[in-house]
Enzyme design. Structure first.
Site, PDB file in Angstrom:
ATOM      1  CB  CYS A  54       3.810  19.529 -35.150  1.00  0.00           C
ATOM      2  SG  CYS A  54       4.796  19.193 -33.674  1.00  0.00           S
ATOM      3  NE  ARG A  55       0.736  13.637 -31.815  1.00  0.00           N
ATOM      4  CZ  ARG A  55       1.410  12.721 -32.503  1.00  0.00           C
ATOM      5  NH1 ARG A  55       0.941  12.267 -33.626  1.00  0.00           N
ATOM      6  NH2 ARG A  55       2.540  12.242 -32.064  1.00  0.00           N
TER       7      ARG A  55
END
Length: 88
Positions: A54-55
């Site tokens: 993800c981020r």
């Protein structure tokens, strides 16, 4: 990633985040979509290693738990997420 051999790559961020930059070869399936687990199970082989990110690592940790419960055998969570991936 080359050392891992044949690995499937999953980006669990939003389409907007993916559009701003992603790891080459990653498939986007938004973790926040109601059918996230079903779409992931349809797109990837549960018997082969699955690397996801993800981020920053928060959503991917949650996604890992859901996908393990769905029967994925080997999941690799990219620590630090996309933010930690070396940019060129």
């Amino acid at each position: 990633m080359a050392a891992l051999g044949e690995v499937q790559l999953l980006d669990v961020r939003t389409p907007e985040e993916y559009g701003a930059g992603h790891i080459e070869g990653a498939t986007l399936i938004n973790f926040f979509d109601a059918d996230f687990v079903e779409r992931t199970a349809a797109a990837f082989d549960k018997e082969k290693p699955l690397m996801l990110y993800c981020r920053s690592g928060n959503r991917s940790a949650k996604a890992t738990a859901k996908l393990k419960a769905a029967g994925f055998k080997e999941i690799i969570d990219l620590k630090g997420g996309y933010n930690a991936w070396p940019k060129q």
